[in-house]
Design an enzyme around this catalytic site. Sequence first.
Site, PDB file in Angstrom:
ATOM      1  N   SER A 128      -4.323   0.492  -3.318  1.00 14.78           N
ATOM      2  CA  SER A 128      -4.896  -0.851  -3.098  1.00 14.78           C
ATOM      3  C   SER A 128      -6.390  -0.769  -2.835  1.00 14.78           C
ATOM      4  CB  SER A 128      -4.216  -1.480  -1.886  1.00 14.78           C
ATOM      5  OG  SER A 128      -4.925  -2.619  -1.473  1.00 14.78           O
ATOM      6  N   TYR A 153      -1.792  -1.719   6.636  1.00 14.58           N
ATOM      7  CA  TYR A 153      -1.448  -1.692   5.209  1.00 14.58           C
ATOM      8  C   TYR A 153      -2.346  -0.695   4.474  1.00 14.58           C
ATOM      9  CZ  TYR A 153      -1.320  -3.281   0.339  1.00 14.58           C
ATOM     10  OH  TYR A 153      -1.228  -3.328  -1.036  1.00 14.58           O
TER      11      TYR A 153
END
Length: 330
Positions: A128, A153
Site C-alpha cells: 500500500s 495498517y
Amino acid sequence: MTNLLTGAAGFIGFHVAQRLLDQGERVVGVDNLNPYYSVVLKEDRLRQLLEHPNFSFHQVNIADRSAMQDAVGELKFTSIIHLAAQAGVRYSIENPFAYIEANLIGHMVILELARQQSALTHMVYASSSSVYGGNTKLPFSEEDRVDQPISLYAATKKSDELLSYSYAHLYGIPQTGLRFFTVYGPWGRPDMALWLFTEAILAGRPIKVFNHGDMHRDFTYVDDIVSGVLAARDNPPGADEGAGDAPTAPHRIYNIGNNHPEPLLRLIEILEDALGRKAARILEPMQPGDVKNTYADLTAIERDLGFRPTTTIAEGVPRFAAWFREYHKL
Ligand SMILES: NC(=O)c1ccc[n+]([C@@H]2O[C@H](COP(=O)([O-])OP(=O)(O)OC[C@H]3O[C@@H](n4cnc5c(N)ncnc54)[C@H](O)[C@@H]3O)[C@@H](O)[C@H]2O)c1
C-alpha cells in the site's frame, strides 16, 4: 495459468478475477466474506464470478492454516495473486487485531502455501502507498525510507514486504509487492471517500471533508490497477535480483498509482457534476493515521513492466457514479 486469488470477493480481487477469466485463465478464489463492509456487496461480486466455469471459490479465513490447507493445499497453482487483507487506515484504531490476523498471519500462511507449490512461477501481493506514512518528499519513490509507519495498517503492509523478501531470499519464491495508491471504480469499497461522498450526496446529507479539504490523492482507476497487477504477474523477478550490497532475492516492489495527485476538492467537484447535485460540506480536522498527500513515482513500473495508467478522474469518477446509481437503483 491456474491462479490462486485471495480476496476474490473484494473490490480489486473481483476486477482481477474478471480480467483473468476473460483471458481464458483458471481462477481459484479465496475470501472469508467478512463483515468489515457489506457482505451483500461481496456476494454480489462473487455471484458474477461464479457464473464462469473457470472460477471456483472457497470461503475460508487465510489466517487459518489448517482450513487453508484443507481448501487449497492439494491444488496446483502457477501463480498466486494475494489481495486478501484487512484494509483501511481508520479501522485499525478500532480493531487492531483484525490487521494482525489477516495481514500478518494471513500473509505468512500464503507464503508457506507458496513454498509447497512446485509449479509456482510468481506470487504477486498487495502492499500500500500508506507505507510512505508522513514522508514529505514527493513523488513517493520505492527508494525512499518507509520504516516510520503512521498507522497500524501501514505497519502490517510494510511487514508483509519484509516477510516476502525473506521468503524470496530463503526459498527462491519469486514475488512482487505492489504499493497501490487509492484505487476507485465500479464495485468499489463502501469505506472509501468516493463511496461515502456519493452515498451522502444522493441521500441529501452533508459530506465530511477531512483536513478541511487540504489533501491530495493519487486516485487510480481500477482497470489501470488490474493491468498493472497482470503485467507484474507476467514478469517474475529473476533469482539474481538485489540492489547494491543487498542479498539476492527474486523480489521486487513497485508503486502502482496514477502519477497525478488530485486535490480532494476537485474530486468532489467532478462527483457533484456527475451526480448533478451540490454537496453540503462539513470541514473536519485530519484523522489519526491519515496522510495529507500521496503521489506515486512510476518510473520503475513503467521501465520494467511498461505500466502507464490511462484513466483520468474526469473519466473514472462519472463511471463510478453511474455504476453506484444503477447498483442501488437510485
Ligand atoms: N483499494 C485501495 O485503494 C487499496 C490501496 C492500497 C492497498 N490496497 C490493498 O489491496 C488489497 C485489496 O484491496 P481492496 O480495496 O480490494 O479491499 P477489499 O476489502 O474490498 O478486499 C479484500 C478482501 O479480502 C477479504 N479478506 C479480508 N481478510 C480476510 C481473511 N482473513 N481471509 C480471507 N479473506 C479475507 C475480504 O473479505 C475482502 O473481500 C488489500 O490487500 C488492500 O490492503 C487497496
